[in-house]
Design a protein around this motif. Structure first.
Motif, PDB file in Angstrom:
ATOM      1  N   LYS A  27       0.848  -1.191   0.000  1.00 41.87           N
ATOM      2  CA  LYS A  27       0.000   0.000   0.000  1.00 41.87           C
ATOM      3  C   LYS A  27       0.883   1.240   0.000  1.00 41.87           C
ATOM      4  O   LYS A  27       1.900   1.290   0.680  1.00 41.87           O
ATOM      5  N   TYR A  29       0.353   5.382   0.483  1.00 41.63           N
ATOM      6  CA  TYR A  29      -0.630   6.358   0.934  1.00 41.63           C
ATOM      7  C   TYR A  29      -0.371   7.740   0.319  1.00 41.63           C
ATOM      8  O   TYR A  29       0.768   8.086  -0.013  1.00 41.63           O
ATOM      9  N   SER A  30      -1.424   8.515   0.211  1.00 39.06           N
ATOM     10  CA  SER A  30      -1.333   9.853  -0.374  1.00 39.06           C
ATOM     11  C   SER A  30      -0.329  10.710   0.396  1.00 39.06           C
ATOM     12  O   SER A  30      -0.354  10.772   1.627  1.00 39.06           O
ATOM     13  N   GLU A  32       2.873  10.207   0.648  1.00 37.05           N
ATOM     14  CA  GLU A  32       3.972   9.430   1.200  1.00 37.05           C
ATOM     15  C   GLU A  32       5.172   9.422   0.252  1.00 37.05           C
ATOM     16  O   GLU A  32       5.036   9.581  -0.956  1.00 37.05           O
ATOM     17  N   ASP A  65      -6.657   4.793  -6.252  1.00 36.32           N
ATOM     18  CA  ASP A  65      -7.805   5.600  -5.823  1.00 36.32           C
ATOM     19  C   ASP A  65      -9.106   4.795  -5.908  1.00 36.32           C
ATOM     20  O   ASP A  65     -10.125   5.254  -6.443  1.00 36.32           O
ATOM     21  N   THR A 193       2.874  12.453  -3.965  1.00 36.91           N
ATOM     22  CA  THR A 193       3.155  11.088  -3.529  1.00 36.91           C
ATOM     23  C   THR A 193       4.307  10.569  -4.380  1.00 36.91           C
ATOM     24  O   THR A 193       4.268  10.673  -5.607  1.00 36.91           O
TER      25      THR A 193
END
Length: 219
Positions: A27, A29-30, A32, A65, A193
């Motif tokens: 994963k 994340y936004s 990151e 998304d 990101t």
């Protein structure tokens, strides 16, 4: 923002089947900044190509998304590649006959922006990476560091949410490499990101999170 579930990717080499990726779960994340680190042949670039919608896995699911990439049509995949993701490559991938300005502007031409919009976005990106004085030069007239700055400007001109950088310092000396990493870090601080693909442990230290991969598996 990005989720990979049980991703597998293989290639046929003669009669043998080679697994580039094995049961990848990841994963991102936004906002990151993640570094994927591993030796040559570990599966790093294959992973980036799948995340960048440049390649498809044999099995598993990839969501960006909350959209299942496997279910998207070609036009939607092209839209994601052109608008949501910016790519930075080790070999710069600049067009030799175009100036730095024209290289940065070209993706905006393909997106159909008018002259004023293209100029404003191109200049904003060029200013961001610090190559205004070189923007009328062609790649052969620039240093490796300047070419990579141009490539980064091209990647961010369309204001993507995600930047995928595949060994962006691999062809640079240590000083230029650090300058490029500082630019990428600054972009992350501005909300981008960022996923960095590298074999260099020192470059990986710029990231907030380091993920190690070897023999197609995340360790």
């Amino acid at each position: 923002m990005i989720a990979l579930k049980n991703i597998n990717k293989s290639y046929a080499i003669g009669r043998e089947k080679f697994y580039a990726l094995k049961d990848i779960n990841l994963k991102l994340y936004s906002g990151e900044f993640v570094a994927i680190i591993g030796p040559s042949g570990s599966g790093k670039t294959t992973l980036m190509n799948i995340i960048g919608c440049l390649d498809t896995p044999d099995s598993g699911e990839y969501y960006i998304d909350d959209e299942n990439v496997a279910k998207l049509n070609d036009s939607r995949l092209a839209e994601i590649r052109n608008c949501k993701i910016g790519f930075v490559f080790q070999r710069f991938n600049l067009l030799p006959r175009l100036t730095a300005f024209e290289n940065v502007e070209l993706p905006l031409v393909y997106r159909g922006l008018n002259n004023n919009e293209r100029y404003e976005k191109t200049m904003k990106s060029i200013e961001m990476v610090g190559i205004i004085e070189r923007m009328k030069h062609k790649p052969s007239e620039m240093s490796g560091g300047q070419q990579q700055r141009t490539a980064i400007a091209r990647a961010i001109a369309g204001e993507p949410e995600i930047i995928l950088a595949d060994e962006p310092t691999g062809n640079l000396d240590s000083k230029s490499g650090k300058e490029i990493m500082n630019i990428l870090t600054r972009l992350n601080n501005q909300g981008k990101t960022l996923m960095l693909i590298t074999h260099d442990k020192e470059m990986a230290k710029y990231a907030q999170r380091i993920i190690r991969i070897s023999d197609g598996k995340i360790n």
